[in-house]
Write an enzyme that holds these catalytic residues in place. Structure first.
Site, PDB file in Angstrom:
ATOM      1  N   SER A 204      -5.074  13.177  -3.537  1.00 49.40           N
ATOM      2  CA  SER A 204      -6.080  14.225  -3.414  1.00 49.40           C
ATOM      3  C   SER A 204      -5.633  15.452  -2.643  1.00 49.40           C
ATOM      4  CB  SER A 204      -7.325  13.656  -2.752  1.00 49.40           C
ATOM      5  OG  SER A 204      -7.019  13.222  -1.452  1.00 49.40           O
TER       6      SER A 204
ATOM      7  N   LYS B 179     -17.523  12.772  -7.765  1.00 49.15           N
ATOM      8  CA  LYS B 179     -16.679  13.961  -7.920  1.00 49.15           C
ATOM      9  C   LYS B 179     -16.878  14.533  -9.327  1.00 49.15           C
ATOM     10  CE  LYS B 179     -13.773  12.276  -4.204  1.00 49.15           C
ATOM     11  NZ  LYS B 179     -14.299  13.017  -3.051  1.00 49.15           N
TER      12      LYS B 179
ATOM     13  N   SER C 244       0.829  -1.196   0.000  1.00 53.00           N
ATOM     14  CA  SER C 244       0.000   0.000   0.000  1.00 53.00           C
ATOM     15  C   SER C 244       0.871   1.257   0.000  1.00 53.00           C
ATOM     16  CB  SER C 244      -0.875  -0.055   1.270  1.00 53.00           C
ATOM     17  OG  SER C 244      -1.661   1.085   1.400  1.00 53.00           O
TER      18      SER C 244
ATOM     19  N   THR D 208     -28.480  -2.135   0.639  1.00 50.14           N
ATOM     20  CA  THR D 208     -29.427  -1.718  -0.402  1.00 50.14           C
ATOM     21  C   THR D 208     -28.683  -1.023  -1.538  1.00 50.14           C
ATOM     22  OG1 THR D 208     -31.148  -1.467   1.249  1.00 50.14           O
ATOM     23  CG2 THR D 208     -31.464  -0.267  -0.821  1.00 50.14           C
TER      24      THR D 208
HETATM   25  N1  PMP Z   1     -10.542   7.413  -2.644  1.00 52.12           N
HETATM   26  C1  PMP Z   1     -10.012   8.643  -2.488  1.00 52.12           C
HETATM   27  C2  PMP Z   1      -8.605   8.861  -2.910  1.00 52.12           C
HETATM   28  C3  PMP Z   1     -10.782   9.685  -1.957  1.00 52.12           C
HETATM   29  O1  PMP Z   1     -10.241  10.900  -1.796  1.00 52.12           O
HETATM   30  C4  PMP Z   1     -12.119   9.429  -1.572  1.00 52.12           C
HETATM   31  C5  PMP Z   1     -13.031  10.484  -0.955  1.00 52.12           C
HETATM   32  N2  PMP Z   1     -12.791  11.751  -1.136  1.00 52.12           N
HETATM   33  C6  PMP Z   1     -12.621   8.155  -1.753  1.00 52.12           C
HETATM   34  C7  PMP Z   1     -11.815   7.164  -2.282  1.00 52.12           C
HETATM   35  C8  PMP Z   1     -14.033   7.836  -1.388  1.00 52.12           C
HETATM   36  O2  PMP Z   1     -14.879   8.213  -2.440  1.00 52.12           O
HETATM   37  P1  PMP Z   1     -16.420   8.579  -2.168  1.00 52.12           P
HETATM   38  O3  PMP Z   1     -16.435  10.016  -1.762  1.00 52.12           O
HETATM   39  O4  PMP Z   1     -17.105   8.290  -3.452  1.00 52.12           O
HETATM   40  O5  PMP Z   1     -16.864   7.691  -1.047  1.00 52.12           O
END
Ligand code: PMP
Length: 407
Positions: free
Chosen positions: A189, A248, A137, A278
């Site tokens: 991110s 997003k 990871s 669900t």
């Molecule tokens: N992976 C990353 C890198 C994220 O930044 C995020 C949430 N911001 C997620 C997965 C989760 O995605 P979601 O908001 O669709 O639950």
């Protein structure tokens, strides 16, 4: 035990450390993005400009998406009516899965209630059921991948962020016969940097590992058809399992994986987070499919988005603000202190009607607190000029200028 005292004590500590989360209550107004109405506790609402939305392409208010959602609600109602297995599989779900498989050029896709659940469920299921599995990871992986890996009970090996040498060291030291998965992201991110996807996949495959790529912050925004950085880098076929979000760039909600038919069928058949919940409302699936089709066939959206990000970075740097290096649409501005970061965010809101949420530990390491700006195609030059002058004012008020410049 005095439970109440425990909870309030813990919350007080978070407050003392400047880490207590306060949500800004926003009212999104169709047609007004990136403007929104901010509801202050105890005060009148006011209109603000949002600079931290993950509705990266403003598809959450696009007429194509809204029409698809409204007509699906009109035709089929609100909820799905069950889990996928028990009356909750709908024509919109299967159509969306086909759309996603085609987008990523994979045999099949599987949708989940969120990107978080997609990561958590898939990695947990693979790590638990592949005998003796080892999960490699990236150190900066998202909480949802970390949760899946931990809950799988598999051996976890963390490689330094985007560090191929470290990954190779770990892979080379392992038993060649054990099943392995290398899990990483394309666009990270909080820093906006990008993984060398092709090189990581080549390395993983040399050691017999599967590759698992989170493209949550890239789908819709990179590649000719918006299939992500793997498409842009022409390495779609090297990624064994790609994971993404519908929340997003596509502006709706939900998550997914796309992969080989057998891999998808395996997760469909064994993943608790897929089976025992669900399914997404049909109207969400209809809206997401419409959004994907629109975004895929409008590359000019991606061009405009990249241009807006480049312009913002240039303007911030020209104004002497400490914009952090980023290769993508994510534009972090360094503050380096949790309390000051919160104060900067408050001042932007109170004095300048600009909403940017502070990003503090544990989302980023302590000492690297920042404001994370996310320009969209709908942020104009005027919005940017106003933001830059507001940030200059905040930097001056808080004495951040010299501190940041010295970093
Ligand atoms: N992976 C990353 C890198 C994220 O930044 C995020 C949430 N911001 C997620 C997965 C989760 O995605 P979601 O908001 O669709 O639950």
């Amino acid at each position: 035990m005095n439970y109440e005292a425990f909870f309030t004590g813990h919350l007080d500590r978070l407050r003392d450390e400047g880490r207590y989360r306060v949500f800004a209550e926003l009212e999104r107004i169709v047609g007004a993005f990136p403007r929104a109405r901010f509801h202050r506790e105890g005060g009148p609402a006011k209109d603000v400009t949002v600079w931290c939305s993950n509705d990266y392409l403003a598809m959450g208010q696009h007429p194509v998406v809204l029409d698809a959602m409204q007509s699906a609600i009109g035709a089929q109602g609100s909820g799905a009516g069950g889990t996928r297995n028990i009356s909750g599989t709908n024509t919109f779900h299967t159509a969306l899965e086909q759309e996603l498989a085609a987008l990523h050029r994979k045999d099949a896709a599987l949708i989940f209630t969120s990107g978080y659940v997609a990561n958590e469920t898939t990695l947990q299921t693979l790590g638990a059921l592949l005998p003796g599995c080892e999960l490699y990871s990236d150190a900066f992986n998202h909480a949802s991948m970390i949760a899946g890996i931990r809950h799988s009970g598999a051996v976890r090996k963390i490689f330094r962020h985007n560090d191929l040498h470290h990954l190779e060291e770990l892979l080379a030291a392992a038993d060649p016969s054990t099943p392995k998965i290398v899990a990483f992201e394309s666009v990270y991110s909080m820093d906006g940097d990008v993984a060398p996807i092709g090189d990581i996949c080549d390395l993983a495959h040399r050691y017999g590992a599967l590759t698992y790529l989170d493209e949550v912050h890239a789908v819709g925004m990179y590649g000719d058809r918006g299939a992500g950085v793997a498409e842009r880098d022409d390495v779609l076929d090297k990624v064994d399992i790609v994971q993404g979000t519908l929340a997003k760039a596509f502006g709706v909600v939900g998550g997914y994986i796309a992969s080989s038919a057998a891999t998808v069928d395996f997760i469909r058949s064994c993943g608790s987070g897929f089976i025992f919940t669900t399914s997404l409302p049909p109207a969400i699936a209809a809206a997401a499919a419409a959004s994907i089709r629109y975004v895929s066939s409008h590359p000019e959206l991606r061009v405009r988005h990249q241009e807006r990000a480049a312009t913002l970075k240039r303007r911030l740097a020209a104004a002497g603000l400490p914009v952090m290096p980023s290769a993508t649409h994510i534009v972090p501005v360094s503050v380096g202190d949790a309390t000051l970061c919160k104060q900067a965010s408050d001042l932007l809101m109170d004095r300048h009607d600009i909403y940017v949420q502070p990003i503090n530990y544990p989302t980023v390491p302590r000492g690297t607190e920042r404001l994370r700006l996310t320009p969209t195609p709908l942020h104009t030059d005027e919005h940017m000029a106003y933001l830059v002058s507001a940030l200059q004012d905040v930097w001056q008020t808080l004495g951040l200028g010299r501190r940041a410049a010295a970093e």
